[in-house]
Scaffold this active site. Structure first.
Site, PDB file in Angstrom:
ATOM      1  CG  ASP A  12      39.637  37.324  28.203  1.00 30.37           C
ATOM      2  OD1 ASP A  12      40.627  36.710  27.801  1.00 30.37           O
ATOM      3  OD2 ASP A  12      39.708  38.259  29.027  1.00 30.37           O
ATOM      4  CG  ASP A  50      40.260  37.309  32.872  1.00 33.54           C
ATOM      5  OD1 ASP A  50      41.307  37.968  32.739  1.00 33.54           O
ATOM      6  OD2 ASP A  50      39.349  37.624  33.673  1.00 33.54           O
ATOM      7  CG  HIS A  85      35.951  37.400  36.676  1.00 37.17           C
ATOM      8  ND1 HIS A  85      36.216  38.418  37.567  1.00 37.17           N
ATOM      9  CD2 HIS A  85      36.905  37.497  35.718  1.00 37.17           C
ATOM     10  CE1 HIS A  85      37.272  39.094  37.166  1.00 37.17           C
ATOM     11  NE2 HIS A  85      37.721  38.555  36.037  1.00 37.17           N
ATOM     12  CE  LYS A 110      43.203  38.499  28.975  1.00 40.88           C
ATOM     13  NZ  LYS A 110      42.301  38.922  30.064  1.00 40.88           N
ATOM     14  CB  CYS A 155      39.996  41.721  28.013  1.00 42.35           C
ATOM     15  SG  CYS A 155      40.186  41.522  29.810  1.00 42.35           S
TER      16      CYS A 155
HETATM   17  C1  VGL Z   1      37.600  41.193  31.674  1.00 36.80           C
HETATM   18  C2  VGL Z   1      36.983  42.335  33.559  1.00 36.80           C
HETATM   19  C3  VGL Z   1      37.743  41.508  34.352  1.00 36.80           C
HETATM   20  C4  VGL Z   1      37.484  41.042  30.191  1.00 36.80           C
HETATM   21  C5  VGL Z   1      38.379  40.358  32.448  1.00 36.80           C
HETATM   22  O1  VGL Z   1      37.762  39.953  29.661  1.00 36.80           O
HETATM   23  O2  VGL Z   1      37.110  42.056  29.538  1.00 36.80           O
HETATM   24  N1  VGL Z   1      36.916  42.185  32.238  1.00 36.80           N
HETATM   25  N2  VGL Z   1      38.435  40.520  33.783  1.00 36.80           N
HETATM   26 ZN    ZN Z   2      39.392  39.110  35.009  1.00 35.91          ZN
END
Ligand code: VGL
Ligand code: ZN
Length: 202
Positions: A12, A50, A85, A110, A155
Site C-alpha cells: 500500500d 488498497d 481513502h 484488496k 496492513c
Molecule cells: C490501511 C487503514 C485502512 C493500511 C488501509 O494500508 O495500513 N490502513 N486501510
Molecule cells: Zn483501507
C-alpha cells in the site's frame, strides 16, 4: 539477486497513505527510495493496493454521526472507521509517483467489497475470504517473503501474520515501513508479529 523462492511484497505505498493524503502516515514517502532499491534484489515482486468503493463500510463518512478513528462492530468483528481513502480510480489510490511500479510482477488489490475491509494482502478482515495471493506465491514456488510498506501496524502487520500462518518464512523490514500508531496499535502489531514468528528487522 536473491533466489527465486524469495518474494518482496510492497504493501500500500499509495498517495493517501503519504503526507498530504487522506490517511497520511508520518514519513510514509521516506521509504520509497529504499523500496525501489530493494526491488532490484528480488526475482518475485508484488505490490498491493488498497482499493475501496466509495460506499465502503470502513469509511466513517458512511456511518452517520460516527467520527473518523472510532470503532464499530461489524459482523466479522471490530473495525476502525477511517477517513475516506484509496477510493478506486482516485488520485489518492494511485501509487506514490516515486515508487518504481514497472518492475512489479503482480499488483493485488484488496478492500474492494463494500461490506468488508481487508488489511491483509492474503485474507479480508473476516480472516477467511482469500485474496488469491497465497496461491499466486505458492504456484510460483515462493517460500520466503520480505515485507515493506504502509502501514506497519495495520496492513503490513496483518499481511505478515497471515503469511506466517500460511507457512511462509516472513521478514518485515521495519526501516522500510511507517506506522499509523492509533491507541497503541504499533506495540500490539509488533507483539502480534513476533508471536506469529515474523522476523522484525529494524
Ligand atoms: C490501511 C487503514 C485502512 C493500511 C488501509 O494500508 O495500513 N490502513 N486501510
Ligand atoms: Zn483501507
Amino acid at each position: 539477486m536473491r533466489p527465486s523462492h524469495e518474494a518482496l511484497i510492497v504493501i500500500d505505498v499509495q498517495n493517501d497513505f503519504c503526507p498530504g493524503g487522506a490517511l497520511a502516515v508520518a514519513g510514509g514517502d521516506e521509504i520509497v527510495p529504499g523500496i525501489n532499491a530493494l526491488m532490484g534484489e528480488f526475482a518475485v515482486k508484488v505490490l498491493t493496493q488498497d482499493w475501496h468503493p466509495a460506499d465502503h463500510s470502513s469509511f466513517a463518512a458512511n456511518h452517520p454521526g460516527a467520527a473518523p478513528f472510532s470503532m464499530v462492530t461489524m459482523p466479522y468483528g471490530p473495525q476502525v472507521l477511517w477517513p475516506v481513502h484509496c477510493v478506486q480510480g482516485s488520485a489518492g489510490a494511485a501509487f506514490h509517483p516515486g515508487l518504481a511500479t514497472d518492475p512489479a510482477d503482480m499488483v493485488i488489490r484488496k478492500g474492494f467489497r463494500s461490506a468488508i475491509d481487508s488489511y491483509s494482502a492474503f485474507f479480508e478482515n473476516d480472516h477467511a475470504t482469500p485474496t488469491g495471493l497465497d496461491g499466486y506465491l505458492k504456484t510460483r514456488g515462493v517460500t520466503e517473503i520480505t515485507m515493506v510498506g504502509l502501514a506497519t501496524d495495520f496492513c503490513v502487520a496483518y499481511s505478515a501474520i497471515d503469511a506466517a500462518r500460511l507457512g511462509f518464512k516472513v521478514t518485515v523490514r521495519g526501516d522500510l515501513c511507517r506506522a499509523i500508531d492509533l491507541d497503541g496499535s504499533l506495540a500490539r502489531a509488533g507483539a502480534g508479529m513476533r508471536a506469529a514468528g515474523v522476523s522484525l528487522e529494524l
